[in-house]
Design a protein around this motif. Structure first.
Motif, PDB file in Angstrom:
ATOM      1  N   LEU A   1       0.931  -1.187   0.000  1.00 28.82           N
ATOM      2  CA  LEU A   1       0.173  -0.169   0.067  1.00 28.82           C
ATOM      3  C   LEU A   1       0.843   1.252   0.005  1.00 28.82           C
ATOM      4  N   ALA A   2       1.898   1.050   0.658  1.00 29.30           N
ATOM      5  CA  ALA A   2       2.933   2.561   0.713  1.00 29.30           C
ATOM      6  C   ALA A   2       3.583   2.667  -0.678  1.00 29.30           C
ATOM      7  N   LEU A   3       3.887   1.592  -1.284  1.00 31.47           N
ATOM      8  CA  LEU A   3       4.667   1.532  -2.420  1.00 31.47           C
ATOM      9  C   LEU A   3       3.400   2.181  -3.775  1.00 31.47           C
ATOM     10  N   GLU A   4       2.148   1.837  -3.384  1.00 31.59           N
ATOM     11  CA  GLU A   4       1.089   2.303  -4.384  1.00 31.59           C
ATOM     12  C   GLU A   4       1.054   3.829  -4.589  1.00 31.59           C
ATOM     13  N   ARG A   5       1.151   4.380  -3.440  1.00 32.29           N
ATOM     14  CA  ARG A   5       1.229   5.839  -3.185  1.00 32.29           C
ATOM     15  C   ARG A   5       2.456   6.486  -4.042  1.00 32.29           C
ATOM     16  N   LEU A   6       3.676   5.718  -3.645  1.00 31.53           N
ATOM     17  CA  LEU A   6       5.115   6.504  -4.476  1.00 31.53           C
ATOM     18  C   LEU A   6       4.770   6.014  -5.860  1.00 31.53           C
ATOM     19  N   GLU A   7       4.279   5.057  -6.274  1.00 26.84           N
ATOM     20  CA  GLU A   7       4.454   4.566  -7.628  1.00 26.84           C
ATOM     21  C   GLU A   7       3.543   5.802  -8.450  1.00 26.84           C
ATOM     22  N   ASN A   8       2.301   5.998  -7.829  1.00 28.55           N
ATOM     23  CA  ASN A   8       1.500   7.022  -8.422  1.00 28.55           C
ATOM     24  C   ASN A   8       1.954   8.373  -8.837  1.00 28.55           C
ATOM     25  N   ILE A   9       3.008   8.749  -7.894  1.00 37.29           N
ATOM     26  CA  ILE A   9       3.491  10.052  -8.231  1.00 37.29           C
ATOM     27  C   ILE A   9       5.073  10.094  -8.840  1.00 37.29           C
ATOM     28  N   GLY A  10       5.278   8.694  -9.308  1.00 38.66           N
ATOM     29  CA  GLY A  10       6.720   8.318 -10.100  1.00 38.66           C
ATOM     30  C   GLY A  10       7.734   8.461  -9.149  1.00 38.66           C
ATOM     31  N   ALA A  11       7.708   8.361  -8.116  1.00 38.04           N
ATOM     32  CA  ALA A  11       8.758   8.201  -6.909  1.00 38.04           C
ATOM     33  C   ALA A  11       9.504   6.753  -6.933  1.00 38.04           C
ATOM     34  N   ILE A  12       8.976   5.679  -7.495  1.00 43.75           N
ATOM     35  CA  ILE A  12       9.527   4.423  -7.590  1.00 43.75           C
ATOM     36  C   ILE A  12       8.907   4.010  -8.898  1.00 43.75           C
ATOM     37  N   ASP A  13       9.845   2.830  -9.354  1.00 48.04           N
ATOM     38  CA  ASP A  13       9.719   2.141 -10.581  1.00 48.04           C
ATOM     39  C   ASP A  13       9.542   0.847  -9.995  1.00 48.04           C
ATOM     40  N   ARG A  14       8.377   0.110 -10.464  1.00 45.11           N
ATOM     41  CA  ARG A  14       8.187  -1.269 -10.168  1.00 45.11           C
ATOM     42  C   ARG A  14       8.536  -2.223 -11.340  1.00 45.11           C
TER      43      ARG A  14
END
Length: 202
Positions: free
Chosen positions: A41-54
Motif C-alpha cells: 500500500l505504501a508503494l502504491e502511493r509512491l508509484e502513483n507520483i513517479g517516486a519509484i519504478d516497479r
C-alpha cells in the motif's frame, strides 16, 4: 510512526546511501518492520507520483529520493507521536540508566551527519526511547521531545536517528533553526537531478 512512514523511511535511508533497488517487496517490508500488505500500500502511493519504478519480475527501485522524502515529511506528525515533553536536566539521568537503546534526533542527529555546518541557537532536542522506558516521573518541560523507537530503529540506529527520520523530524519542527539544518542536509546529501535514474536500475 505508522507503517507507511516506516516503509518510506527505509526506502529513503537506503537510497541516500546509493542502494536504490530492491529485489522484492518482501525484503523491503522486512527492513521496515511491517507486514508485506502495508509495504504494498505504501508503494502504491509512491508509484502513483513517479517516486519509484516497479518491475514485472517483482523488484522495484527509487527514482526520486526527493519525492520519497517529501511524502515522509508530509505525513510526519511530531505532536501525535510525542510521548512527553521534558527538560534536558531530567532526561539525562533516564538515558544514563536506560537498559535499552536510545537515539538523539532532530538538530543533534543532523550535526552527526554534517561536518561543517552547525546552528548554535536551537532549543528543542528530540530523544527516541523504547516503549518500555519509565517516563511517568519526568517533569514537564519544553527542552526535550521524547518519542518512541520502533523495533527496526532499536536494532539499526547507532546513537542518532537515521537520515530520513532526521530530515522528516526537522521538516515537522517549526523555526528557522530546523529549516537551516534540513537545508544543510539536502545540500550535503542530495546532489543533482534524478530525472534519468530509471535507466540505470533495470
Amino acid at each position: 510512526m505508522k507503517g507507511n512512514e516506516l516503509v518510506w523511511r527505509s526506502l529513503a535511508d537506503h537510497a541516500i546511501l546509493g542502494d536504490r533497488s530492491w529485489k522484492n517487496v518482501g525484503d523491503l517490508a522486512y527492513d521496515a518492520g511491517v507486514p508485506a500488505s502495508t509495504a504494498y500500500l505504501a508503494l502504491e502511493r509512491l508509484e502513483n507520483i513517479g517516486a519509484i519504478d516497479r518491475y514485472s519480475r517483482g523488484g522495484l527501485s527509487v527514482i526520486s529520493i526527493d519525492k520519497v522524502l517529501t511524502m515522509l515529511c508530509a505525513w510526519r506528525n511530531l505532536a501525535r507521536d510525542t510521548l512527553t515533553m521534558t527538560t534536558r536536566e531530567a532526561i539525562l539521568p533516564l538515558l544514563n540508566s536506560q537498559s535499552g537503546p536510545y537515539a538523539l534526533g532532530g538538530p543533534d542527529a543532523a550535526m552527526s551527519f554534517l561536518t561543517d555546518h552547525t546552528v548554535a541557537d536551537f532549543h528543542e532536542h528530540i530523544v527516541y526511547v523504547p516503549e518500555s522506558a519509565a517516563l511517568l516521573e519526568l517533569p514537564a518541560g519544553e527542552d526535550v521531545r521524547v518519542l518512541s523507537m520502533d523495533k527496526r530503529a532499536m536494532k539499526l540506529w547507532k546513537g542518532y536517528s537515521s537520515f530520513a527520520q532526521t530530515y522528516a523530524d526537522l521538516f515537522a519542527t517549526p523555526g528557522w533553526q530546523a529549516s537551516e539544518f534540513r537545508s544543510a542536509l539536502r545540500d550535503s546529501f542530495m546532489h543533482g537531478r534524478e530525472w534519468d535514474q530509471s535507466d540505470g536500475f533495470q
